[in-house]
Design an enzyme around this catalytic site. Structure first.
Site, mmCIF file in Angstrom:
data_model
loop_
_atom_site.group_PDB
_atom_site.id
_atom_site.type_symbol
_atom_site.label_atom_id
_atom_site.label_comp_id
_atom_site.label_asym_id
_atom_site.label_seq_id
_atom_site.Cartn_x
_atom_site.Cartn_y
_atom_site.Cartn_z
ATOM 1 N N ASP A 1 0.806 -1.221 0.000
ATOM 2 C CA ASP A 1 0.000 0.000 0.000
ATOM 3 C C ASP A 1 0.839 1.270 0.000
ATOM 4 O O ASP A 1 0.325 2.360 -0.223
ATOM 5 C CB ASP A 1 -0.812 0.051 1.300
ATOM 6 C CG ASP A 1 -2.170 -0.572 1.126
ATOM 7 O OD1 ASP A 1 -2.748 -0.410 0.060
ATOM 8 O OD2 ASP A 1 -2.647 -1.200 2.096
HETATM 9 C C1 BGC Z 1 -0.115 1.405 6.080
HETATM 10 C C2 BGC Z 1 -0.515 0.180 5.334
HETATM 11 C C3 BGC Z 1 -2.006 0.121 5.244
HETATM 12 C C4 BGC Z 1 -2.565 1.413 4.662
HETATM 13 C C5 BGC Z 1 -4.060 1.385 4.715
HETATM 14 C C6 BGC Z 1 -0.706 2.605 5.422
HETATM 15 O O1 BGC Z 1 -0.372 3.730 6.143
HETATM 16 O O2 BGC Z 1 1.261 1.499 6.197
HETATM 17 O O3 BGC Z 1 -0.020 -0.958 5.976
HETATM 18 O O4 BGC Z 1 -2.414 -0.916 4.422
HETATM 19 O O5 BGC Z 1 -2.089 2.527 5.366
HETATM 20 O O6 BGC Z 1 -4.665 2.506 4.225
HETATM 21 C C1 NOJ Z 2 -2.199 -3.777 5.189
HETATM 22 C C2 NOJ Z 2 -3.291 -3.812 4.195
HETATM 23 O O1 NOJ Z 2 -4.484 -4.210 4.805
HETATM 24 C C3 NOJ Z 2 -2.963 -4.738 3.053
HETATM 25 O O2 NOJ Z 2 -3.972 -4.660 2.082
HETATM 26 C C4 NOJ Z 2 -1.633 -4.396 2.455
HETATM 27 O O3 NOJ Z 2 -1.336 -5.338 1.464
HETATM 28 C C5 NOJ Z 2 -0.560 -4.367 3.515
HETATM 29 N N1 NOJ Z 2 -0.941 -3.476 4.557
HETATM 30 C C6 NOJ Z 2 0.795 -3.970 2.953
HETATM 31 O O4 NOJ Z 2 0.840 -2.626 2.634
#
Ligand code: BGC
Ligand code: NOJ
Length: 811
Positions: free
Chosen positions: A483
């Site tokens: 993400d």
């Molecule tokens: C986080 C991710 C997460 C995303 C969700 C980010 O700030 O680091 O792990 O999936 O936010 O919106």
């Molecule tokens: C958490 C999110 O829920 C997931 O969709 C994503 O793949 C991971 N963070 C890695 O960024």
């Protein structure tokens, strides 16, 4: 240091020191109605959707941590204590919190009084039961004063904590007999209310928080409890609560049970009122009557056990290590149910108001859950697919209550569609039910745009094909699985969200992770097409998969490992040429699983590079070296301090991808070595460092470049649960579901003598016994099914309703 221990026989984790390094929680409820409950009684309850139907209030980020919950106060002379330790925090003579399968128990004692609380949600019921048992173990009569306490949330949890100008004037309750009804907003647009009852006459109550606590007091110092007399308040606005007051006299040796119930009721629009301003309480009373005796509670509690016996009985192993057995047999499967239910919505790290069900998350959650309740998996697949568009793109998240895509977040995460092929094919392999492919499933939740489910898979596949970049590799869009790799974001405005900002609408940034993912699930798509007689489509699709493999070999290889991406300017990411972020885990995982360039030694080199550059004492970090400055062209990944989260943290979700890659190379010692580094039961002894629960996976453990390597965060709601379950059962233990049966191909530590697995599959029970006389890691010499040797390592679909012996000799 440990704060408790596993009780495998009862499938419980027993916390014996309430001051755990972080609240250690559990989930109650399995379908519509849920509670989160911590080891000190903190937590909250909601119906279906933690944002829109929150029953009780909870303050995240509070000081002290985890304040607010389902509290009990026992006033015994001058001493007041709480069985969950909090809120009173009185030193207890004994304390135990047992987190089990969808229930939590407290056993505590103080000054000759024993208290037991059992909290659970009966199956199919919209109410939480709290059975409170008090026993006098002293030699004199005890006159106890028992106070219950919960605080209502005014339904919409986000509004509840932001819109005080309105909310301090709307709160309404009704009190009748031993029940306190919460009916805020019932008179206008809500057809639901909540109630908190007890199955005994009460000696008083309170429903106004300020009156109960005192305006300047915390939960640990309530005025009413201090004074020992309730005020019988009726809340009008401000903060409605529900507190019962009961005087309990116990002779020496005597005990008494009380059944408290926190329930949720929906009524018909035309049947809302009993009379003017008095709500229709009939359904609530029926709920109370259903569970008003200890016998009824015991039966419901037994049913819950039977339910879990059945679910957990489907896959059960016996190995030489208890820590492994308890992960596979109990906790990992349990966590898979929780992630299936919650996606990423409500935990002690997810507030329940931010994120709903994730498209990629929920698809991945299914692979650890589908063997448990396939019918629910099937329904979920359709819910997810319904939030897709005809071109294969999809909403990144949807709300569980409405099942509608969340437009605030939108789409364009280009890995998303492919995960639908994963969940669908895993579902069919588990069940043999191809019929879901023909079900009509809407696009964008619009029934008039429904097409057979198969068309959704096709759309997913071609979404990649139709969105390739300059090197023939998949465009990344806003981000892929990671993400935080936001290659089109280019944000220098702190008020913008990395996830939804695309300052450059790029057609250049490409992802090697999606490339590997596409090859793996593209092949699955081809295999499925062939199965169902779509040969032309299979051939066509195969061409695209082959082209992708070639593209990766040509432009996705850095010499010793796979590149991670090309940025907006077409520059390499995850290359030895880079100063930071030279190597990333995701593309090593997916391109290895896809076995791209295996013959040429690429897979082996890539996984060796993972070992050399990414592995550390606590697991495999996501990238290395971690970024130490902000790269506007990379996005959020470079905002995290080095060693945390997506920037060099051990993101446990992707570690199993490497484990799987290792098993494809036959390196069982290495695969299992990685497994044991992050499996929570193996970390119990370092609980004070690890911080979060030793019975469930967390999203992230701080990596080697972090300030505090080994410290974990964000337990429970992570794709880590399903992927680790998938990796250990299907690739390391090597019992893999397939269309025609179970493929047995273990890849284990060579020192193992073998292991046993009992596996329910298509209605039959496979009693698998793996023997490893030659101490190899991989390789199956012979398989005997019910005593007869079979020609391959696919154990066919066997007669339903029976147990079959499957003897596997490795060598
Ligand atoms: C986080 C991710 C997460 C995303 C969700 C980010 O700030 O680091 O792990 O999936 O936010 O919106
Ligand atoms: C958490 C999110 O829920 C997931 O969709 C994503 O793949 C991971 N963070 C890695 O960024």
């Amino acid at each position: 240091m440990k704060y408790g221990h596993f009780d495998d026989k009862n499938r419980e984790y027993v916390i014996t020191n309430p001051q755990t390094p972080y609240p250690w929680i559990n989930y109650l409820g399995n379908e519509d109605f849920f509670s989160l409950t911590s080891n000190t009684g903190g937590g909250y309850t909601f119906y279906k959707d933690a944002k829109f139907r929150r029953l009780t209030r909870y303050r995240y980020n509070n000081v002290p941590i985890d304040d607010g919950g389902k509290y009990f106060y026992i006033k015994d002379g001058d001493v007041t204590w709480s069985p969950g330790w909090k809120p009173m925090k009185t030193r207890l003579d004994s304390y135990e919190c047992r987190h089990g399968m969808s229930y939590t128990k407290f056993n505590s004692a103080k000054n000759g009084v024993e208290a037991q609380i059992l909290q659970f949600i009966p199956l199919g019921f919209w109410g939480e039961i709290q059975k409170v048992s008090l026993k006098n173990t002293a030699s004199e009569t005890k006159k106890l004063k028992l106070f219950s306490f919960i605080e209502w949330c005014l339904w919409n949890a986000e509004d509840d904590m932001t819109n005080f100008q309105r909310n301090f004037s709307t709160g309404e309750v009704e009190i009748e007999d031993s029940t306190i009804y919460h009916k805020t907003e019932f008179k206008e647009r809500r057809n639901h209310y909540a109630f908190y009852s007890v199955n005994a006459p009460i000696d008083g109550y309170d429903t106004d928080r300020e009156s109960f606590l005192g305006l300047y007091n915390g939960f640990d110092n309530p005025d009413v409890v201090n004074q020992g007399t309730p005020k019988n308040t009726e809340a009008h606005g401000w903060s409605p609560i529900a507190s019962h007051y009961i005087e309990v006299e116990l002779q020496p040796g005597e005990s008494r049970d009380f059944i408290f119930m926190l329930g949720y009721v929906e009524v018909d629009k035309d049947d809302k009122w009993e009379r003017k301003a008095v709500i229709n309480k009939k359904p609530a009373k029926a709920m109370m009557a259903k569970y008003n005796t200890v016998e009824k509670i015991d039966t419901a509690y037994d049913d819950l056990h039977t339910y879990w016996d059945r679910l957990l009985g489907k896959i059960n192993i016996e190995s030489s290590d208890d820590r492994l057995d308890r992960m596979v047999n109990i906790w990992n499967q349990y966590q898979c149910m929780v992630t299936f239910n919650m996606s990423r919505s409500a935990s002690f790290f997810e507030s329940g108001i931010g994120r709903g069900m994730g498209f990629r998350d929920s698809n991945q959650d299914l692979i650890g859950f589908v063997h448990q309740i396939p019918e629910r998996a099937r329904e979920r697949i359709f819910d997810i697919a319904s939030t897709q568009f005809e071109d294969g793109s999809c909403y990144h998240q949807y709300q569980p209550l409405t099942k509608k895509g969340n437009s605030a977040i939108g789409g364009d995460f280009n890995d998303d569609p492919l995960w639908l092929i994963l969940s669908t094919t895993e579902y069919i392999k588990e069940t043999g039910d191809f019929s879901l492919l023909d079900e009509m499933v809407p696009f964008d939740n619009d029934a008039s745009r429904a097409k057979p489910h198969f068309d959704h898979l096709k759309a997913s596949f071609y979404h990649v094909v139709n969105n390739l970049g300059p090197h023939g590799l998949p465009l990344i869009g806003r981000a892929d699985w990671n993400d935080c790799l936001n290659l089109n974001c280019f944000s220098d405005d702190p008020n913008e969200s990395f996830q939804t900002t695309g300052n450059k609408k790029g057609k250049t940034a490409e992802s090697l992770m999606i490339a590997g993912l596409f090859v793996v699930y593209g092949k699955e798509y081809v295999k499925l097409c062939k199965r169902i007689g779509k040969d032309t489509e299979a051939k066509e699709a195969e061409k695209h998969v082959k082209a992708m493999i070639e593209a990766v070999k040509k432009d996705g290889w850095d010499g010793d490992w796979y590149l991670r991406a090309y940025d907006y300017y077409g520059k390499k990411i995850g290359s030895n040429e880079n100063e930071e972020g030279k190597i990333f885990i995701e593309s090593q995982g997916w391109c290895s699983m896809a076995e791209i360039g295996k013959k040429e030694g690429m897979v082996e080199k890539s996984l060796n590079a993972v070992k050399e550059h990414l592995d550390c004492e606590y697991g495999i970090v996501l990238n290395s070296p971690a970024f130490t400055k902000y790269y506007i062209e990379y996005g959020e990944i470079s905002t995290y301090p080095a060693g945390y989260k997506e920037n060099g943290g051990i993101f446990c979700h992707n570690n199993p991808w490497i484990m799987i890659g290792e098993t494809l190379l036959g390196r069982g010692d290495q695969a299992y070595g990685y497994y044991t580094k992050i499996a929570p039961s193996f970390l119990e002894d370092i609980s004070e460092l690890h911080k979060v629960e030793p019975y469930v996976y967390c999203q992230m453990i701080a990596g080697k470049e972090a300030f505090k390597p080994g410290e974990a965060k964000n337990s429970w709601l992570s794709g880590t649960a399903s992927w680790n379950f998938f990796a250990i059962t299907q690739y390391i233990l090597g019992v893999k579901t397939d269309y025609d049966g179970l493929v047995i191909d273990p890849c284990i530590p060579s020192k193992w003598d073998g292991f046993k697995m009992s596996r329910e599959f298509r209605g039959a029970t496979y009693k698998i016994e793996v023997q490893n006389p030659d101490h190899v890691s991989k390789g199956v010499k012979r398989i005997l099914v019910n005593g007869k040797e079979i020609p391959s390592n696919t154990v066919p679909i066997l007669e339903k309703g029976k147990a079959h012996s499957v003897q596997v000799i490795m060598g």
